[in-house]
Write a protein that holds these residues in place. Structure first.
Motif, mmCIF file in Angstrom:
data_model
loop_
_atom_site.group_PDB
_atom_site.id
_atom_site.type_symbol
_atom_site.label_atom_id
_atom_site.label_comp_id
_atom_site.label_asym_id
_atom_site.label_seq_id
_atom_site.Cartn_x
_atom_site.Cartn_y
_atom_site.Cartn_z
ATOM 1 N N THR A 119 0.850 -1.198 0.000
ATOM 2 C CA THR A 119 0.000 0.000 0.000
ATOM 3 C C THR A 119 0.881 1.241 0.000
ATOM 4 O O THR A 119 2.015 1.221 0.510
ATOM 5 C CB THR A 119 -0.913 0.041 1.245
ATOM 6 N N PRO A 151 2.666 5.997 -6.755
ATOM 7 C CA PRO A 151 2.395 4.577 -6.527
ATOM 8 C C PRO A 151 2.822 3.768 -7.757
ATOM 9 O O PRO A 151 2.317 4.012 -8.852
ATOM 10 C CB PRO A 151 0.869 4.529 -6.336
ATOM 11 N N PHE A 153 3.365 0.790 -10.563
ATOM 12 C CA PHE A 153 2.552 -0.276 -11.190
ATOM 13 C C PHE A 153 3.476 -0.970 -12.176
ATOM 14 O O PHE A 153 3.837 -0.399 -13.204
ATOM 15 C CB PHE A 153 1.333 0.315 -11.905
ATOM 16 N N ASP A 157 2.122 -6.314 -10.931
ATOM 17 C CA ASP A 157 0.776 -5.771 -10.682
ATOM 18 C C ASP A 157 -0.140 -6.049 -11.869
ATOM 19 O O ASP A 157 -1.320 -6.356 -11.704
ATOM 20 C CB ASP A 157 0.857 -4.254 -10.448
ATOM 21 N N HIS A 215 -2.872 2.655 -13.309
ATOM 22 C CA HIS A 215 -3.837 2.645 -12.195
ATOM 23 C C HIS A 215 -5.226 3.068 -12.677
ATOM 24 O O HIS A 215 -6.238 2.538 -12.201
ATOM 25 C CB HIS A 215 -3.355 3.570 -11.077
ATOM 26 N N SER A 392 -3.920 8.864 -5.472
ATOM 27 C CA SER A 392 -3.512 7.589 -4.885
ATOM 28 C C SER A 392 -3.966 6.478 -5.831
ATOM 29 O O SER A 392 -4.581 6.743 -6.866
ATOM 30 C CB SER A 392 -4.215 7.431 -3.536
ATOM 31 N N VAL A 393 -3.697 5.248 -5.430
ATOM 32 C CA VAL A 393 -4.209 4.115 -6.216
ATOM 33 C C VAL A 393 -5.732 4.219 -6.315
ATOM 34 O O VAL A 393 -6.318 4.061 -7.389
ATOM 35 C CB VAL A 393 -3.783 2.781 -5.559
#
Ligand SMILES: [Zn+2]
Length: 413
Positions: A119, A151, A153, A157, A215, A392-393
């Motif tokens: 996270t 974040p 990826f 992922d 994302h 954020s995600v």
């Protein structure tokens, strides 16, 4: 009983706590910085162990585009203290004599994970000092932190997401789009009946550093496969092709990709594409269009540091035939209605006017698709502003879900 000399030394060390502490303490408290993982990138400029102050810049990956993305693991921190992180621009040119402006590698917030990348949350807001270094004071919640531009990826992922979709939707098919020049797999998924009346293609990460695009793609697909009635209705008559990462090689290396040599993925949509994944996407899109007519192509990106969330629309928008212009206009109106959180999309198209020649415009994926669609379908680029703690995600995911709702509404009409 006979003791070896080595064993005697060990026993003596164990019985000598003062000496033991002298030997062990500096080792235990040393801060180390690493980027030896998928998508990792960092070049350490300075590290003051005593002050817990670290200065870094994005490492240059020669020929692989902008040095803007960074992602590292910092070990040996003292919980309960602050880490002072300074981020500066890479000092060497990424192409010819071009040095990348510092703003691209300096988000307002660094992104922190204290659970090994599971996270991510934003750091307190950084401040730019007079030497154009962005300074972040990062509360140390664990001796090991992952710290990144945003974040991340990465392919791991992407694989998890593709498998999640495949497990959830019976009518889906994973596929390998191609192998990259570096021998890595570029994977995607088809959701819905291959012969469905509506056909859609969505891809992200033609520019490797733009992790937010992936994302957004994840949020889009999670909405598509959800139980929302509009999503179920969409799936019943639509076939969606989704590629979460196009430039897999540069994502793996933590390279920027943008302005790679001799050209980046989003300038490679020509007859002589140099990236196998671009050539494969062209071939598949052509085939889909010939068989069923492609209704929507959406390319997912992150824009410049001060940009909002917006769409790039077709060049010459005002001069388009009436029917085509109205179709695009309707799309942006539906997007404005549905993409509201955490940041509302700009309700008018922008145009990538910094690309000046028809030849280059035709090598951008959205332009290439448009040129191949004729009057059928739409081809747009969604640029999701990133320089914001709301990105954020989950925040990117909300933008993606809004994109899904827009598309569902558009195709249901
Ligand atoms: Zn881009």
């Amino acid at each position: 009983m006979k003791y070896s000399f080595g064993l005697l030394i060990l026993i003596w060390l164990a019985l000598s706590p003062g000496l033991d502490a002298q030997i062990a303490q500096p080792i235990a408290s040393a801060i180390t910085v690493q980027a030896d993982f998928e998508g990792g990138n960092v070049e350490v400029v300075q590290l003051d162990q005593a002050m817990q102050r670290l200065r870094v810049m994005p490492a240059l990956r020669e020929g692989r585009g902008w040095p803007c993305w960074w992602s590292m693991r910092v070990d040996g921190l003292k919980p309960g203290t602050d880490l002072t992180l300074e981020v500066q621009a890479q000092t060497r040119p990424y192409r010819d004599k071009s040095i990348l402006a510092h703003t691209w590698c300096q988000p307002q917030h660094a992104w922190i994970s204290d659970d090994e990348g599971m996270t991510w949350s934003p750091s307190p807001r950084g401040t730019l000092n007079s030497d154009k270094q962005m300074v972040y004071n990062i509360p140390v919640t664990r001796s090991e932190l992952r710290i990144a531009w945003g974040p991340p990826f990465v392919t791991t992922d992407a694989e998890a997401l593709l498998q999640h979709i495949a497990d959830r939707v019976a009518d889906s098919q994973r596929f390998e789009l191609s192998k990259t020049r570096g021998g890595r797999s570029v994977n995607g998924i088809r959701v819905g009946q291959e012969n469905a009346p509506n056909q859609v293609w969505v891809n992200a990460r033609q520019h490797a550093w733009e992790a937010g695009g992936s994302h957004v793609g994840r949020g889009f697909m999670e909405w598509i496969i959800s139980d929302a009635p509009a999503a179920q209705a969409l799936r019943a008559n639509t076939c969606i092709y989704f590629i979460p990462i196009m430039d897999v090689d540069n994502v793996a290396l933590g390279a920027g990709g943008k302005d790679a040599q001799p050209r980046d993925h989003n300038r490679d949509w020509a007859d002589d594409a140099i990236y196998p994944e671009v050539a494969a996407a062209q071939k598949m899109i052509r085939s889909i269009h010939e068989r069923h007519g492609l209704d929507a192509y959406i390319d997912l990106h992150n824009p410049a540091p001060k940009d909002p969330v917006f769409f790039f629309g077709p060049f010459g928008f005002a001069e388009l035939p009436d029917v085509t212009r109205k179709k695009y206009q309707h799309c942006i109106e539906l997007a404005a209605k549905n993409i509201r959180e955490p940041v509302a999309v700009v309700p008018e198209y922008r145009f990538a006017t910094y690309v000046t020649t028809e030849e280059e415009r035709g090598r951008m994926s959205s332009g290439w698709v448009r040129n191949n669609l004729g009057d059928h379908g739409i081809s747009v680029t969604l640029e999701t502003g990133w320089n914001n703690s709301a990105m954020s995600v989950a925040g990117y995911g909300s933008i993606g879900a809004g994109l899904g709702r827009s598309l569902a509404e558009y195709l249901s009409e």
